[in-house]
Design an enzyme around this catalytic site. Structure first.
Site, short mmCIF file in Angstrom:
data_model
loop_
_atom_site.label_atom_id
_atom_site.label_comp_id
_atom_site.label_asym_id
_atom_site.label_seq_id
_atom_site.Cartn_x
_atom_site.Cartn_y
_atom_site.Cartn_z
N GLY A 1 0.81 -1.21 0.00
CA GLY A 1 0.00 0.00 0.00
C GLY A 1 0.84 1.25 0.00
O GLY A 1 0.57 2.20 0.73
N SER B 1 1.52 3.49 -2.52
CA SER B 1 1.35 4.50 -3.56
C SER B 1 0.72 5.79 -3.05
O SER B 1 0.75 6.81 -3.74
CB SER B 1 0.49 3.94 -4.71
OG SER B 1 -0.81 3.62 -4.24
N ARG B 2 0.16 5.77 -1.83
CA ARG B 2 -0.52 6.97 -1.33
C ARG B 2 -0.52 6.94 0.20
O ARG B 2 -0.18 5.94 0.82
CB ARG B 2 -1.97 7.02 -1.83
CG ARG B 2 -2.82 5.84 -1.39
CD ARG B 2 -4.23 5.91 -1.95
NE ARG B 2 -5.04 4.77 -1.55
CZ ARG B 2 -5.69 4.69 -0.39
NH1 ARG B 2 -5.61 5.68 0.48
NH2 ARG B 2 -6.40 3.62 -0.10
N ASN C 1 1.51 -2.26 5.39
CA ASN C 1 0.74 -1.03 5.55
C ASN C 1 -0.61 -1.08 4.85
O ASN C 1 -1.55 -0.40 5.27
CB ASN C 1 1.56 0.15 5.02
CG ASN C 1 0.72 1.39 4.84
OD1 ASN C 1 0.36 2.05 5.80
ND2 ASN C 1 0.40 1.72 3.59
N SER D 1 -3.22 0.29 14.82
CA SER D 1 -4.09 1.44 15.01
C SER D 1 -4.20 1.79 16.48
O SER D 1 -4.18 0.91 17.35
CB SER D 1 -5.49 1.13 14.46
OG SER D 1 -6.42 2.11 14.85
N TYR E 1 -12.46 -3.45 12.25
CA TYR E 1 -11.12 -2.96 11.95
C TYR E 1 -10.18 -3.14 13.15
O TYR E 1 -9.09 -3.72 13.03
CB TYR E 1 -11.22 -1.49 11.56
CG TYR E 1 -9.91 -0.80 11.30
CD1 TYR E 1 -9.26 -0.92 10.08
CD2 TYR E 1 -9.33 0.02 12.28
CE1 TYR E 1 -8.06 -0.26 9.83
CE2 TYR E 1 -8.14 0.68 12.04
CZ TYR E 1 -7.51 0.54 10.82
OH TYR E 1 -6.32 1.19 10.59
N LYS F 1 -6.74 -5.49 13.87
CA LYS F 1 -5.47 -4.88 14.26
C LYS F 1 -4.99 -5.46 15.60
O LYS F 1 -3.78 -5.62 15.81
CB LYS F 1 -5.62 -3.37 14.36
CG LYS F 1 -5.87 -2.69 13.01
CD LYS F 1 -4.74 -2.96 12.02
CE LYS F 1 -4.86 -2.10 10.78
NZ LYS F 1 -3.77 -2.38 9.81
#
Length: 252
Positions: A10, A12-13, A94, A144, A157, A161
């Site tokens: 992940g 690219s941003r 990530n 997180s 989520y 995590k």
């Protein structure tokens, strides 16, 4: 001297992009994955290369795990053709997805997608990449702050995590004989496009979260990448099996 190689999923941003940039600044060669936006990936590659770094981008969708074998095969080819056949030194998990989903409204389909992206994909991608991971390297997984403090709508989520944080301790123990360290970085609220830019697009939410931090603001991607790059450095060689929260002291 051959440069060390880091793989950022992940990348690219958002947080992953800043990790890739910071690692490149510290003289790492970087391979990063992107889900489907080739244009964003190309933009990140150009930014790294403009600063004198070397990087490659490979597509990977962790929401469906059928592509893992193909990804590993492609990665081996890239390492052989573009990086002198060397292995990976650091693996940074990530990639992920966001979603504010009240517990009573959560569906099995949503649960499975989050499970694949945030836990099952991390588990089995790590397993498949172990033969490519050099001794005395490391694994860093992004968790997180919501495993420590509760944010309604994050039950799926945060649960995934939490599982990652437990897995990291086992990786540190079982891979320790190879000198491989495993750590968790747990960001607090970050203003990026994650979860449909929930913080960036909601001034009231941003203000409320900012008020919970002693520093009076939410985080940015630039607050996280340098911490990950540090954990990949020799200065962090004695940090292992740790959860490092990078949240500006929220809910202290």
């Amino acid at each position: 001297m051959k440069k060390k190689i880091a793989l950022v999923t992940g990348g690219s941003r958002g947080l992953g992009k800043d990790m890739a940039l910071r690692l490149s600044e510290k003289s790492f060669d970087v391979i990063f994955t992107f889900q489907n936006n080739q244009q964003l990936a190309e933009s990140t590659l150009k930014e790294i290369e403009a600063n004198g770094g070397k990087a490659k981008a490979i597509a990977l969708d962790l929401c469906t795990l059928d592509s893992l074998e193909d990804f590993v095969s492609t990665l081996k080819e890239v390492l052989s053709s573009d990086f002198e056949g060397g292995g990976l030194d650091f693996l940074i998990h990530n990639a992920g997805m966001g979603g504010t989903i009240p517990f009573e409204q959560a569906t099995e389909e949503q649960f499975d997608r989050f499970m694949n992206a945030h836990y099952k994909g991390v588990f089995f991608l790590t397993q498949k990449l172990l033969p490519l991971l050099n001794n005395d390297g490391g694994i860093i997984t992004v968790s997180s702050g919501t495993t420590r403090f509760v944010n309604p709508g994050y039950s799926i989520y945060a649960s995934m995590k939490g599982a990652i944080e437990t897995l990291t301790k086992y990786l540190a123990k079982e891979l320790g004989p190879r000198g491989i360290r495993a750590n968790v970085v747990a960001p607090g609220p970050i203003e990026t496009d994650f979860n449909n830019a929930a913080i960036r697009n909601n001034p009231q939410l941003k203000e409320r979260l900012s008020s919970l931090s002693p520093l009076g603001r939410v985080g940015t991607a630039e607050d996280i990448g340098g911490v990950v790059a540090f954990l990949c450095s020799d200065d962090a060689r004695w940090i292992n099996a740790q959860r490092i929260e990078v949240s500006g002291g929220i809910n202290t």
